[in-house]
Design an enzyme around this catalytic site. Structure first.
Site, short mmCIF file in Angstrom:
data_model
loop_
_atom_site.label_atom_id
_atom_site.label_comp_id
_atom_site.label_asym_id
_atom_site.label_seq_id
_atom_site.Cartn_x
_atom_site.Cartn_y
_atom_site.Cartn_z
N ARG A 166 31.92 39.84 42.17
CA ARG A 166 32.68 40.05 43.43
C ARG A 166 31.75 40.06 44.65
O ARG A 166 31.96 40.81 45.60
CB ARG A 166 33.47 41.37 43.39
CG ARG A 166 34.43 41.50 42.25
CD ARG A 166 35.62 40.55 42.37
NE ARG A 166 36.59 40.83 41.34
CZ ARG A 166 36.56 40.30 40.13
NH1 ARG A 166 35.62 39.42 39.81
NH2 ARG A 166 37.46 40.63 39.23
N SER A 236 42.88 45.37 42.09
CA SER A 236 41.85 46.34 41.68
C SER A 236 41.19 46.89 42.94
O SER A 236 40.65 46.14 43.74
CB SER A 236 40.76 45.66 40.85
OG SER A 236 41.27 45.21 39.63
N GLU A 333 35.99 47.54 45.53
CA GLU A 333 36.07 46.08 45.59
C GLU A 333 36.74 45.69 46.91
O GLU A 333 36.36 44.72 47.56
CB GLU A 333 36.89 45.57 44.40
CG GLU A 333 37.02 44.09 44.40
CD GLU A 333 37.95 43.54 43.35
OE1 GLU A 333 37.76 43.81 42.17
OE2 GLU A 333 38.87 42.81 43.74
N1 EPU Z 1 42.49 50.24 30.62
C1 EPU Z 1 43.05 51.46 30.35
N2 EPU Z 1 43.90 52.00 31.27
C2 EPU Z 1 44.19 51.39 32.44
C3 EPU Z 1 43.62 50.14 32.72
C4 EPU Z 1 42.77 49.57 31.80
O1 EPU Z 1 42.81 52.05 29.30
O2 EPU Z 1 44.96 51.94 33.23
C5 EPU Z 1 41.60 49.61 29.64
C6 EPU Z 1 42.27 48.39 28.99
O3 EPU Z 1 43.02 48.76 27.87
C7 EPU Z 1 41.10 47.53 28.62
C8 EPU Z 1 40.09 47.82 29.72
O4 EPU Z 1 40.46 49.09 30.28
O5 EPU Z 1 40.53 47.94 27.42
C9 EPU Z 1 40.02 46.75 30.80
O6 EPU Z 1 41.24 46.61 31.48
P1 EPU Z 1 41.78 45.18 31.96
O7 EPU Z 1 41.55 44.18 30.92
O8 EPU Z 1 43.15 45.38 32.47
O9 EPU Z 1 40.85 44.72 33.13
P2 EPU Z 1 40.01 45.44 34.25
O10 EPU Z 1 38.59 45.45 33.84
O11 EPU Z 1 40.62 46.73 34.62
C10 EPU Z 1 39.48 43.20 35.56
C11 EPU Z 1 39.57 42.73 36.99
C12 EPU Z 1 41.01 42.35 37.34
C13 EPU Z 1 41.47 41.28 36.36
C14 EPU Z 1 41.37 41.83 34.94
C15 EPU Z 1 41.73 40.80 33.91
C16 EPU Z 1 37.87 43.88 38.30
C17 EPU Z 1 37.56 44.98 39.24
N3 EPU Z 1 39.14 43.78 37.89
O12 EPU Z 1 40.20 44.42 35.48
O13 EPU Z 1 41.00 41.80 38.63
O14 EPU Z 1 42.80 40.89 36.64
O15 EPU Z 1 39.99 42.23 34.68
O16 EPU Z 1 40.74 39.86 33.81
O17 EPU Z 1 36.99 43.11 37.94
C18 EPU Z 1 41.33 42.21 40.92
O18 EPU Z 1 40.14 41.91 41.06
O19 EPU Z 1 42.07 42.56 41.90
C19 EPU Z 1 41.89 42.23 39.59
C20 EPU Z 1 43.14 42.61 39.34
#
Ligand code: EPU
Length: 338
Positions: A166, A236, A333
């Site tokens: 990012r 996010s 972010e």
């Molecule tokens: N998780 C939880 N509880 C929650 C959310 C997530 O337990 O409330 C756990 C999930 O089960 C999973 C892990 O945390 O094991 C990761 O969650 P997720 O795959 O949803 O992705 P993230 O790391 O939270 C990132 C990006 C998102 C993108 C998703 C999917 C960042 C800051 N965020 O989120 O990007 O859509 O991966 O690739 O890098 C954005 O940048 O605005 C955004 C939405």
């Protein structure tokens, strides 16, 4: 300049729906109009602020004494068609989704996993947007724009953009204003299944195309993320923290289920959504009209009428609670502006 407006409220120009008035505001649809607007700012000793779709900003409710310039430069074109790849250029003001549709219409692929991110093409390079195992930095070929210091054109190859998680040179140097981005896309469709839920979605299936991936991403996103057209949000709110292997091992002793993603030698990226939800136990936590989105704790939502300071204070509470639990200072972010 002709189309400069005075005292324009900024709340309808960003997805969090906060913000005061800009003393001056204009939209630019070409490089020349951008240069004119920048010259107006310089002649009148005004600060300028560049906006796209306003989907990654938290704007203060103070009035902005300078000029806000919204980039609406359009145009999409196949620039190069080689044996195995094509280069597609797009104006910085195109929506990223429209670029993805253009890609699919021309039987190309590569950036389909980034479907439904509510930003512009210009912002995709500023922010190096990423989702479902794909990042724009892996496809960006050239970034062109205007340097506000001297009104001259710049043209940066991928390795000159200093892309990181990012991050980019454009995020740090606000004088480099993007007008056009070119992407190197694949002529042959090869799905990126590095994200487990996407792989699961297609398990056992053989014949599918890029449009089906787009559809699947849309479905997965709808299940986890709020619709920014309905709820005030910027996706996010925080970055996933990157910590050392050693720090991760210590955390693992206390929280054995904490997932990890490799982040280069000796570093680990941890999902903050998991930390906020499962370690801080804050799922759906809410103060007034601001809260964490029930299905994704990394997303802050303005449920209606919350102003800048309510959202900012709410974010500070989360930052403190995370520090209390895992002793990591998290970064935003979303950009705090003015
Ligand atoms: N998780 C939880 N509880 C929650 C959310 C997530 O337990 O409330 C756990 C999930 O089960 C999973 C892990 O945390 O094991 C990761 O969650 P997720 O795959 O949803 O992705 P993230 O790391 O939270 C990132 C990006 C998102 C993108 C998703 C999917 C960042 C800051 N965020 O989120 O990007 O859509 O991966 O690739 O890098 C954005 O940048 O605005 C955004 C939405």
């Amino acid at each position: 300049m002709q189309n400069i407006r005075k005292n324009v409220n900024l709340s309808s120009l960003n997805t969090f729906k906060t913000g005061g008035n800009a003393r001056f505001f204009c939209e630019v649809e070409s490089e020349n109009e951008l240069i004119e607007a920048l010259k107006f700012a310089k002649e009148n000793k005004l600060e300028f602020f560049i906006i796209g779709n306003g989907s990654n900003l938290l704007l203060s409710d103070n009035d902005f004494p300078g000029i806000v310039i919204k980039i609406i430069i359009k145009g999409k074109k196949i620039e190069i068609k080689d044996a195995d790849y094509s280069v597609v250029s797009a104006g910085a003001g195109e929506s990223f989704d429209d670029l993805i549709i253009f890609m699919a219409d021309n039987s190309l692929s590569g950036i389909e996993n980034l479907w439904n991110i509510p930003g512009t093409v210009g912002a995709s390079a500023v922010q190096n947007i990423g989702a479902y195992g794909a990042e724009t930095k892996d496809f960006i070929f050239l970034v062109e724009g205007i340097d506000a210091n001297n009104f001259e054109k710049f043209s940066f190859k991928n390795n000159e953009c200093r892309f990181g998680y990012r991050e980019s040179i454009f995020k740090k140097n606000k004088n480099l204003i993007i007008t056009k981005v070119s992407f190197k896309l694949n002529n042959v469709f090869l799905p990126n299944f590095s994200y487990p839920s996407l792989k699961e979605y297609f398990s056992g299936r053989k014949n599918f195309d890029v449009r089906e991936i787009i559809e699947a991403i849309g479905k997965i996103r709808r299940e986890k993320l709020p619709d920014w057209k309905v709820l005030g949000t910027a996706g996010s709110f925080f970055k996933n923290p990157i910590i050392t292997e050693e720090e991760y091992s210590k955390l693992l002793e206390k929280f054995p289920d904490l997932p990890r993603y490799d982040a280069g030698k000796d570093f680990v990226k941890i999902p903050l959504g998991f930390v906020i939800d499962k370690i801080c136990l804050l799922k759906g936590f809410r103060v007034g009209q601001v809260g964490l989105f029930e299905k994704q704790s990394l997303v802050i939502v303005n449920y209606g009428g919350a102003d800048f300071s309510e959202i900012d204070n709410f974010a500070k509470i989360i930052e403190e609670k995370v520090f209390e639990k895992i002793k990591v200072r998290i970064e935003r972010e979303v950009e705090n502006i003015f």
